[in-house]
Motif scaffolding. Structure first.
Motif, PDB file in Angstrom:
ATOM      1  N   TRP A 168      28.336  -0.447 -22.732  1.00 46.29           N
ATOM      2  CA  TRP A 168      28.262   0.960 -22.345  1.00 46.29           C
ATOM      3  C   TRP A 168      28.837   1.140 -20.943  1.00 46.29           C
ATOM      4  N   PRO A 169      29.674   2.138 -20.734  1.00 46.79           N
ATOM      5  CA  PRO A 169      30.334   2.314 -19.430  1.00 46.79           C
ATOM      6  C   PRO A 169      29.391   2.904 -18.384  1.00 46.79           C
ATOM      7  N   ASP A 170      29.603   2.542 -17.150  1.00 46.66           N
ATOM      8  CA  ASP A 170      28.820   3.100 -16.048  1.00 46.66           C
ATOM      9  C   ASP A 170      29.343   4.487 -15.691  1.00 46.66           C
ATOM     10  N   THR A 171      28.421   5.343 -15.251  1.00 47.61           N
ATOM     11  CA  THR A 171      28.797   6.657 -14.732  1.00 47.61           C
ATOM     12  C   THR A 171      28.089   6.878 -13.402  1.00 47.61           C
ATOM     13  N   SER A 172      28.578   7.837 -12.644  1.00 44.40           N
ATOM     14  CA  SER A 172      28.047   8.072 -11.300  1.00 44.40           C
ATOM     15  C   SER A 172      26.630   8.606 -11.311  1.00 44.40           C
ATOM     16  N   ASN A 173      26.218   9.262 -12.393  1.00 43.11           N
ATOM     17  CA  ASN A 173      24.880   9.865 -12.430  1.00 43.11           C
ATOM     18  C   ASN A 173      23.989   9.293 -13.533  1.00 43.11           C
ATOM     19  N   ASP A 174      24.373   8.129 -14.084  1.00 43.94           N
ATOM     20  CA  ASP A 174      23.573   7.447 -15.102  1.00 43.94           C
ATOM     21  C   ASP A 174      23.377   8.269 -16.369  1.00 43.94           C
ATOM     22  N   SER A 175      24.281   9.209 -16.625  1.00 48.91           N
ATOM     23  CA  SER A 175      24.225   9.957 -17.880  1.00 48.91           C
ATOM     24  C   SER A 175      25.384   9.521 -18.763  1.00 48.91           C
ATOM     25  N   VAL A 176      25.180   9.610 -20.065  1.00 50.03           N
ATOM     26  CA  VAL A 176      26.229   9.252 -21.019  1.00 50.03           C
ATOM     27  C   VAL A 176      27.367  10.268 -20.893  1.00 50.03           C
ATOM     28  N   PRO A 177      28.626   9.834 -20.854  1.00 54.47           N
ATOM     29  CA  PRO A 177      29.740  10.794 -20.794  1.00 54.47           C
ATOM     30  C   PRO A 177      29.668  11.796 -21.941  1.00 54.47           C
ATOM     31  N   ILE A 178      30.237  12.968 -21.708  1.00 52.97           N
ATOM     32  CA  ILE A 178      30.265  13.967 -22.773  1.00 52.97           C
ATOM     33  C   ILE A 178      31.512  13.807 -23.635  1.00 52.97           C
ATOM     34  N   GLY A 179      32.429  12.945 -23.201  1.00 50.73           N
ATOM     35  CA  GLY A 179      33.555  12.581 -24.045  1.00 50.73           C
ATOM     36  C   GLY A 179      34.780  13.441 -23.851  1.00 50.73           C
ATOM     37  N   PRO A 180      35.813  13.230 -24.617  1.00 53.40           N
ATOM     38  CA  PRO A 180      36.966  14.130 -24.605  1.00 53.40           C
ATOM     39  C   PRO A 180      36.663  15.394 -25.396  1.00 53.40           C
ATOM     40  N   LEU A 181      37.442  16.432 -25.144  1.00 55.69           N
ATOM     41  CA  LEU A 181      37.334  17.644 -25.946  1.00 55.69           C
ATOM     42  C   LEU A 181      38.006  17.443 -27.287  1.00 55.69           C
ATOM     43  N   TYR A 182      37.606  18.258 -28.263  1.00 52.99           N
ATOM     44  CA  TYR A 182      38.253  18.219 -29.563  1.00 52.99           C
ATOM     45  C   TYR A 182      39.757  18.449 -29.368  1.00 52.99           C
ATOM     46  N   GLY A 183      40.554  17.746 -30.160  1.00 55.53           N
ATOM     47  CA  GLY A 183      41.989  17.770 -29.962  1.00 55.53           C
ATOM     48  C   GLY A 183      42.648  19.107 -30.224  1.00 55.53           C
ATOM     49  N   PHE A 184      41.980  20.018 -30.916  1.00 60.47           N
ATOM     50  CA  PHE A 184      42.573  21.317 -31.209  1.00 60.47           C
ATOM     51  C   PHE A 184      42.175  22.388 -30.194  1.00 60.47           C
ATOM     52  N   LEU A 185      41.536  21.962 -29.079  1.00 60.78           N
ATOM     53  CA  LEU A 185      41.173  22.879 -28.011  1.00 60.78           C
ATOM     54  C   LEU A 185      41.973  22.551 -26.751  1.00 60.78           C
ATOM     55  N   GLU A 186      42.141  23.555 -25.885  1.00 57.40           N
ATOM     56  CA  GLU A 186      42.798  23.367 -24.597  1.00 57.40           C
ATOM     57  C   GLU A 186      41.780  23.595 -23.488  1.00 57.40           C
ATOM     58  N   TYR A 187      41.933  22.876 -22.383  1.00 54.70           N
ATOM     59  CA  TYR A 187      40.952  23.009 -21.310  1.00 54.70           C
ATOM     60  C   TYR A 187      41.589  22.734 -19.950  1.00 54.70           C
ATOM     61  N   LEU A 188      40.880  23.191 -18.928  1.00 58.36           N
ATOM     62  CA  LEU A 188      41.238  22.948 -17.538  1.00 58.36           C
ATOM     63  C   LEU A 188      39.983  22.602 -16.767  1.00 58.36           C
ATOM     64  N   LEU A 189      40.117  21.787 -15.733  1.00 58.43           N
ATOM     65  CA  LEU A 189      39.068  21.604 -14.731  1.00 58.43           C
ATOM     66  C   LEU A 189      39.580  22.259 -13.462  1.00 58.43           C
ATOM     67  N   LEU A 190      38.881  23.284 -12.997  1.00 55.88           N
ATOM     68  CA  LEU A 190      39.357  24.061 -11.858  1.00 55.88           C
ATOM     69  C   LEU A 190      38.382  23.978 -10.705  1.00 55.88           C
ATOM     70  N   ASP A 191      38.911  23.745  -9.487  1.00 58.65           N
ATOM     71  CA  ASP A 191      38.057  23.711  -8.305  1.00 58.65           C
ATOM     72  C   ASP A 191      37.758  25.135  -7.844  1.00 58.65           C
TER      73      ASP A 191
END
Length: 524
Positions: free
Chosen positions: A322-345
């Motif tokens: 299992w991979p480590d994360t900064s906050n000890d929570s399981v990753p939420i994973g990639p988005l479904y391939g038929f959706l588009e997304y952005l991470l915006l500051d």
């Protein structure tokens, strides 16, 4: 972004009807020790659709469903969809005044109720529209001939109401074309088919119940309905009912572990375990994996506005991988391939960390009250971000702002918390989820929640925000807990007060009730 296959254009009713026609003798629902075949459930739904037509003197537009875990609830949901109408689920445990308000906001034509009222009594008649109150025993399969099914992917399938910041519930209409891609993706991902037996842990007012019902029925599997206390002992429920697919909020794991109801190695035959609704900690994942060693564990994420879930992360079979994360929570994973997304500051610039914004097939078309759309959508064209202010058309090109902060880490996409859980203390930006994650690393702490409160003028705090920590596990001396945290966090991030609880309070959807903890903190 991948193209959508043809089956993504089915309506929810067509997903069910397809299974009913293919395998009419297979069990659709196991309820109260009784098996209900697909053919029978289809007959109940058709007959009830005919009765609703008569009650409404014609096809209704929207029908409220005041029912829970009953044959009336399941047949009623399908009956409303059979008529091409939208289902408006109501929670029988919610105050009547709230259910009345939802009926008014949704402009429903009828309320269909079962016997889930207090003590099994009929519901009061104070609702603003006609009430059809039925027991499971009153259902039958005899009906007048119904008009041909005319439901369209464009029609609204259901309307759910979330808590609004103004105190008025916000209506979220979800169309069949929004939710059908979700059903298709999950039927395939979890190999749901005849012979599979799925859990039913969610109330119908909580959108993961769409997985419970329509991923199950879309695949031709059996929905196994728990009794009133079964979810307090999930292992007994899983084993006795031979559940193959489990879907719940992570809190079920913690609550069951606290009660001593998760014996190691007790569950066999559970193929998939999927968690949603709040962060899944590695501690919770390990505890569940110890109980059901053969299960595949997944963490999924999604707001109601994006049709249940839009991401998934599958953990390797061996916890050592299992991979480590900064906050000890399981990753939420990639988005479904038929959706588009952005991470915006905060300046609207794309990056590897920021607010998750999503568009595509599962994105809803806007709130029931268009005034609620302002500031919830944005456009991003040629590197320029423009917020939607509620004027002008809301188009498919707009991204929905989830209000969740996420980050790309080596482990994958990690949920860092709600933007509204960020605050400033003494000029520093503080993320409550970070404090909670560190507190949960204490060897004697099981769960932890940190809430901000602004004490009154007589408190001596000078009106400054104060952090209050709540935790479960072994009782800790507050000063020792403060010392432990100060070795790991800056001073301004260490709560001033701590309270141990036997269990964290939960809201009706099974999530941790932060509002109740905040009220408790204000009481001192």
């Amino acid at each position: 972004m991948t193209a959508l296959p043809a089956e993504h254009g089915r309506t929810l009713y067509e997903w069910f009807e397809r299974s009913a026609q293919r395998t009419p003798d297979a069990v659709a629902v196991h309820l109260g020790g009784v098996d209900v075949p697909y053919g029978d459930l289809h007959g109940y739904a058709e007959a009830l659709a005919g009765r609703i037509l008569r009650e409404c003197d014609g096809p209704p537009r929207r029908v409220a469903l005041l029912a829970n875990r009953s044959l009336v609830a399941f047949a009623g949901y399908l009956a409303v969809l059979r008529l091409g109408a939208a289902v408006v689920p109501l929670n029988p445990s919610f105050p009547q005044v709230r259910n009345q308000r939802v009926c008014e906001l949704a402009e429903v034509d009828l309320v269909l109720a079962d016997e889930s009222g207090p003590g099994g009594r009929p519901w009061p008649t104070g609702l603003p529209v006609p009430l059809l109150n039925l027991s499971d025993g009153e259902l039958d399969t005899k009906t007048d001939e119904l008009p041909p099914y005319a439901g369209r992917p464009e029609d609204v399938a259901y309307i759910l109401f979330t808590s609004g910041s103004t105190g008025t519930p916000k209506g979220v209409p979800v169309r069949h074309r929004n939710v059908s891609p979700y059903v298709a993706y999950n039927v395939d991902r979890y190999r749901v088919g005849p012979g599979c037996r799925t859990s039913h842990t969610f109330d119908l007012t909580f959108d993961p119940s769409v997985f419970d019902l329509f991923v199950t029925w879309g695949g031709g599997a059996t929905l196994v309905v728990p009794g009133p206390t079964d979810l307090l002992t999930p292992v007994d429920y899983l084993v006795a009912n031979r559940i193959t697919h489990w879907f719940s909020v992570p809190s079920v794991v913690s609550v069951s572990a606290d009660l001593g109801n998760l014996p190691a190695g007790a569950v066999e035959g559970l193929r998939h375990s999927v968690f949603i609704g709040e962060p899944l900690s590695y501690r919770q994942a390990r505890r569940w994996q110890e109980t059901a060693p053969g299960t595949v564990i997944e963490n999924v994420y999604g707001p109601t506005e994006l049709a249940v879930a839009c991401t998934s992360h599958r953990l390797p079979a061996d916890p050592a991988d299992w991979p480590d994360t900064s906050n000890d929570s399981v990753p939420i994973g990639p988005l479904y391939g038929f959706l588009e997304y952005l991470l915006l500051d905060e300046q609207g610039r794309p990056g590897d960390e920021g607010e998750l914004c999503v568009r595509g097939a599962q994105r809803f078309d806007g709130y029931l009250d268009p005034a609620d759309n302002a500031d919830r959508f944005l456009a991003h064209e040629q590197g320029r971000t423009t917020g939607y202010d509620g004027t002008g058309p809301l188009t498919a090109a707009h991204y929905y702002r989830t209000g969740d902060r996420v980050r790309f880490e080596p482990a994958g996409l990690v949920h860092l918390g709600r933007l509204d859980n960020q605050l400033k203390i003494r000029g520093y930006r503080v993320e409550l989820g970070e404090i909670e994650a560190v507190l949960c690393r204490h060897p004697e702490v099981v769960q932890a929640v940190v809430v901000p409160v602004r004490p009154g003028p007589d408190s001596g705090a000078g009106g400054q925000i104060e952090l209050v920590g709540y935790y479960t596990g072994a009782e800790q001396e507050p000063r020792e807990l403060v010392r432990w945290l100060r070795k790991r966090l800056p001073m301004h991030m260490v709560p001033r007060r701590f309270h141990r609880l036997d269990a964290l309070p939960l809201n009706p959807n099974g999530k941790t009730d932060r509002g109740a903890l905040r009220d408790l903190a204000l009481q001192g």
